[in-house]
Scaffold this active site. Structure first.
Site, PDB file in Angstrom:
ATOM      1  CG  ASP A 210      -1.659   2.079   6.676  1.00  0.00           C
ATOM      2  OD1 ASP A 210      -2.419   1.920   5.709  1.00  0.00           O
ATOM      3  OD2 ASP A 210      -1.080   3.161   6.904  1.00  0.00           O
TER       4      ASP A 210
ATOM      5  CG  ASP B 104      -4.234  -2.014   2.976  1.00  0.00           C
ATOM      6  OD1 ASP B 104      -4.415  -1.879   1.752  1.00  0.00           O
ATOM      7  OD2 ASP B 104      -3.752  -1.134   3.699  1.00  0.00           O
TER       8      ASP B 104
ATOM      9  CG  ASP C 274      -1.876   1.143   1.260  1.00  0.00           C
ATOM     10  OD1 ASP C 274      -2.581   1.311   0.256  1.00  0.00           O
ATOM     11  OD2 ASP C 274      -1.944   1.851   2.274  1.00  0.00           O
TER      12      ASP C 274
END
Length: 907
Positions: free
Chosen positions: A644, A648, A332
């Site tokens: 985070d 996700d 990410d």
């Protein structure tokens, strides 16, 4: 009312239609009877916990393994034959391994618990025409909810009234900048991240106020759909567990076949069937590496401890080994590869360009000239621009310990910090130019304005900040470096904006104007003419410097690094180029970026190849992140996914290894992950991969060391039955050898230092067996040597005096001390022990000392002589055992040297 949640395009409906569908009144809210009706229909605003296996079932499943089943059968056979000591010891070994396995926790259950905890709070609602606070779990579709800055959105809502409302949706969409909200209906095909008239459960209000109609609660919310994705995501076995499982099945068939043939040969020779049963049990016990599961678990646990010292907390033991086999890292962007702190990096003022150093909200850095720009200290337009960014601002930078953070909008925080880097103080500036009035930012107008007092008799000063389109169209005058005025050049300004945008910067324009000293209020009409353009500030959520190094090292180690984000394609690609994921510095990826909208049109068959060749995936939804991980796994990649946010979690769980951020990460992402980084540092992943490779190296050394013992023992038993003679080693003696050597000798290989160049290798092919041909040949050679030594000394002792107990003691010690000497050969699979240094791993000597002490007890303690049917040895017997062991070690060293020369020639 017939619909609820994501199955309806609420963002495309007018407020009146939403209220009508949900049987509510925007001014009075729901009546109590309607609330009960809706609750009966849709339930509480909580996430449904999925049923999981209970502890008893999970414990019993530890016994559902091929090799364990063989040992259970051996337990029953020895019990039937009234060999109670053997039966108890064998079952004890099984029980220890089962207990070690049982301590593994179910991450799916924990992830859902974290999601449920995320929804426990209170909400301000209008019911029966009155405002009241209620527990979030009591919300139902149709409720009218009020939110303000600092609130966590309690359910999915269709907004119908907003005042400067901005919401941080980074945990859901990955967008690093808070999103301005509006009330108007949107096109039905608008993507989730662009639905600006919607507010989603568990996102955070950063600015302004708003009112909305609850359209989805509990499992029907966007976070509820993610909960379903977590539950449905398949838990992927690790490369090691897959290989061990395959090895177990092969060994199962080999043991059953060999035991059957041995029993049949002995039966045809007329041997006693009870003796044959015991021989078969001995064969099964000898062929099974009983110490392997416990030793592997302990070796992985040691790897966990090493990683914890490097800021990586492992939640699942096999994740240690998986890191070593990782071929793709899907990361990410926000908060993982980047700081998750907006930072001004470029400025244009007074005709000059300036670079701003430093990252994040810490006021550390400098403003330096680019090209022929005036010196920063001599450019009055620059000073005015920085003051405008600090004064036309509603946010505050605060310090907590050594860390700085923003209270308010991240964009405004970046403007404050850029001014602080030039030495400006917010307290002094606001005291010198107190704010009299303000026009808050509005989505429709795209600017904010503030009115300030300059002192008695002086004109009032207006600062305006906003998009270039909202300001420059009205600017005909530009504020110059010497503090004067000049005619503005719109083309030049727009060219500077485009330059910044190509770097992935978010650009804000600033202007000013003076008003009469008596002015108390400003209106939008006041700003329609007379604005003086001051300059531009370009900001970005910057990449972590250490992440750049980590990406480079990972790529050199043959690992593909990909960015999967909910942010805009241009911003994501710019960050990716800075990180070296794509562009001129990266030849790995043939395509820079693809968006979620494009992904939706790509067939599943075509996606794996595209996923492998593309560096950045922007504006993707949680389902698409999950789909990308699955596509890469179809290309037989071992995928590590970092992140985070709530968005996700499904991909973290689906990945071979999920990596969450410990500081900025949500509870959901942490509970769904296999590993948590306590310092939120992408470079820690590189360290974890390095440790993982070291762990796998040591596991391979351990397996290469332990298997010859089992092979040698099985061959000794088989040979004895075929020759019609008594067993050289008994089942209980075999268990002693297998368990003590595995834990006291083999386990010391876990402390072996990492070999040089470990991160210069390509990742292991997931389909490649643990043991190559060279190691298999070595295992066979070692097995044969152990058979020759143990069988030979047994026969020799029996020939001398016929003392079976002493002969068996000699045979057992050949295995013990042969393995002890072989342990030094296994410290490196290619290098000589002299190259490594005899004392570079002191734990080896600790293991040798302990094993020797235990073996002396085994040989000389009367109680052990009785239980294990052993006999004390004299100096002559010791000389035979140690002499053979030394010769055995020398033969393996010579074989290793020959193998190394052949390997060098083949390169």
């Amino acid at each position: 009312m017939t619909t609820h949640g994501s199955d309806q395009s609420w963002h495309g409906m007018a407020t009146e239609a939403v209220a009508l569908t949900l049987e509510t009144d925007v001014s009075k809210g729901l009546a109590e009877k309607q609330v009960e009706k809706h609750r009966e229909k849709f339930g509480e605003n909580t996430l449904t916990a999925k049923k999981t296996q209970g502890p008893v079932i999970r414990f019993l499943l530890q016994f559902n393994q091929p090799l364990v089943i063989i040992l259970l059968a051996a337990t029953l056979v020895t019990l039937f034959l009234q060999e109670y000591v053997e039966s108890v010891v064998i079952f004890g070994v099984i029980l220890i391994n089962a207990i070690i396995g049982f301590i593994q926790e179910s991450k799916a259950l924990k992830a859902i618990d974290a999601l449920s905890r995320a929804m426990v709070s209170e909400a301000l609602v209008i019911r029966d025409g009155e405002r009241q606070k209620i527990p979030t779990r009591d919300l139902v579709p149709g409720d009218i909810v009020l939110v303000q800055s600092g609130d966590k959105v309690p359910a999915d809502m269709r907004l119908y009234k907003t005042r400067e409302l901005r919401i941080d949706e980074s945990t859901l969409t990955g967008e690093s900048v808070s999103v301005g909200k509006l009330e108007d209906s949107l096109d039905e095909d608008t993507e989730l991240s662009d639905r600006r008239n919607m507010a989603y459960s568990s996102t955070l209000v950063t600015h302004g106020t708003g009112q909305g109609i609850v359209i989805a609660t509990g499992d029907y919310t966007e976070i509820g759909r993610i909960n379903d994705l977590i539950s449905s995501a398949e838990i992927i076995a690790t490369p090691l567990t897959i290989k061990i499982e395959k090895f177990s099945h092969i060994l199962l068939y080999a043991i059953l076949g060999l035991a059957g043939v041995t029993f049949l040969v002995g039966f045809l020779r007329g041997q006693n069937w009870i003796d044959l049963f015991m021989a078969s049990v001995a064969l099964a016990v000898s062929a099974i590496p009983e110490g392997l599961p416990a030793a592997i678990t302990i070796m992985l646990a040691i790897g966990v401890s090493r990683m914890a010292r490097r800021h990586a907390i492992i939640r699942k033991l096999p994740a240690v080994e998986t890191l070593g086999s990782t071929t793709v890292i899907c990361s990410d962007k926000t908060g993982t590869l980047t700081q998750n702190q907006m930072t001004v990096t470029g400025i244009y003022a007074g005709g000059g360009r300036y670079a701003v150093s430093g990252v994040g909200y810490a006021p550390e850095g400098d403003i330096t000239t680019e090209g022929d720009a005036p010196d920063p200290g001599d450019n009055k337009a620059l000073a005015e621009l920085l003051a405008a960014g600090m004064l036309c601002n509603d946010s505050v930078i605060r310090k907590n310990g050594d860390a700085y953070f923003v209270e308010g909008d991240p964009t405004e925080g970046a403007l404050i910090v850029s001014a602080m880097k030039a030495g400006l103080s917010m307290e002094k500036l606001k005291a010198e130019f107190p704010q009299i009035d303000a026009l808050p930012f509005e989505s429709a107008r795209q600017y904010m304005a503030t009115l300030h007092d300059q002192g008695p008799g002086k004109p009032r000063l207006v600062y305006v900040k906003g998009s270039i389109e909202s300001l420059c169209v009205d600017c005909s005058i530009i504020y110059t470096a010497d503090g004067g005025m000049d005619t503005a050049d719109p083309e030049e300004i727009h060219r500077r904006v485009e330059d910044m945008a190509q770097q992935g910067l978010r650009v804000l324009a600033f202007s000013r104007m003076e008003m009469p000293p008596e002015t108390e209020r400003i209106t939008h009409e006041d700003l329609e003419e007379g604005l003086q353009f001051i300059g531009l500030q370009g900001m970005i959520d910057p990449p972590r410097p250490e992440a750049m190094d980590a990406v480079k090292v990972s790529q050199e180690a043959g690992i593909l690094v990909k960015m999967i984000t909910g942010d805009h394609a241009g911003t994501a690609a710019a960050i990716a180029r800075q990180l070296g994921l794509c562009g001129e510095t990266c030849s790995i990826h043939t395509r820079e970026v693809i968006t979620g909208r494009d992904l939706a049109d790509i067939e599943d068959d075509a996606l794996p190849e595209l996923a492998e060749s593309t560096a950045v995936f922007a504006r993707v939804s949680p389902e698409q992140k999950l789909r990308l991980v699955e596509a890469l796994q179809k290309r037989e990649h071992v995928v590590a996914m970092t992140g985070d946010g709530v968005n996700d979690a499904p991909a973290l769980k689906q990945a071979n290894i999920g990596v969450a951020m410990g500081i900025t990460g949500t509870d959901v992402s942490k509970e769904a992950a296999d590993m948590v980084l306590t310092d939120d540092n992408f470079s820690t992943i590189k360290a974890a991969v390095e440790e993982g490779r070291g762990v796998f190296d040591n596991l391979t050394k351990f397996i290469t060391w332990i298997l010859p013992t089992n092979g040698g023992q099985a061959l000794v038993i088989t040979l004895a039955v075929f020759l019609g003679m008594e067993l050289p080693v008994l089942p209980l003696q075999i268990l002693w050898v297998n368990m003590t050597t595995a834990l006291l000798l083999g386990l010391m290989l876990a402390f072996e230092p990492k070999e040089p160049g470990i991160m210069a290798r390509m990742p292991r092919d997931p389909n490649q067996p643990i043991l190559g041909r060279a190691l298999i040949f070595r295992i066979i050679l070692v097995s044969m040597l152990l058979v020759a030594g143990s069988f030979g000394l047994f026969k020799l002792q029996m020939h001398w005096d016929g003392n079976a107990e002493l002969a068996r003691t000699l045979a057992v010690n050949v295995f013990i001390f042969g393995q002890m000497f072989y342990l030094f050969n296994c410290r490196s699979l290619t290098r000589s022990v002299w190259d490594l240094g005899l004392f570079s791993n002191p734990w080896i000597w600790v293991g040798v000392g302990l094993m020797t002490a235990f073996q002396l007890v085994f040989i000389y303690a009367p109680v052990f002589n009785t239980i294990f049917r052993t006999h004390p040895m004299g100096l002559f017997e010791w000389a035979l055992v140690l002499g053979f062991s030394a010769l055995f070690s020398m033969i393996i060293a010579i074989e290793k040297k020959i193998q190394g020369r052949f390997a060098d020639r083949s390169r």
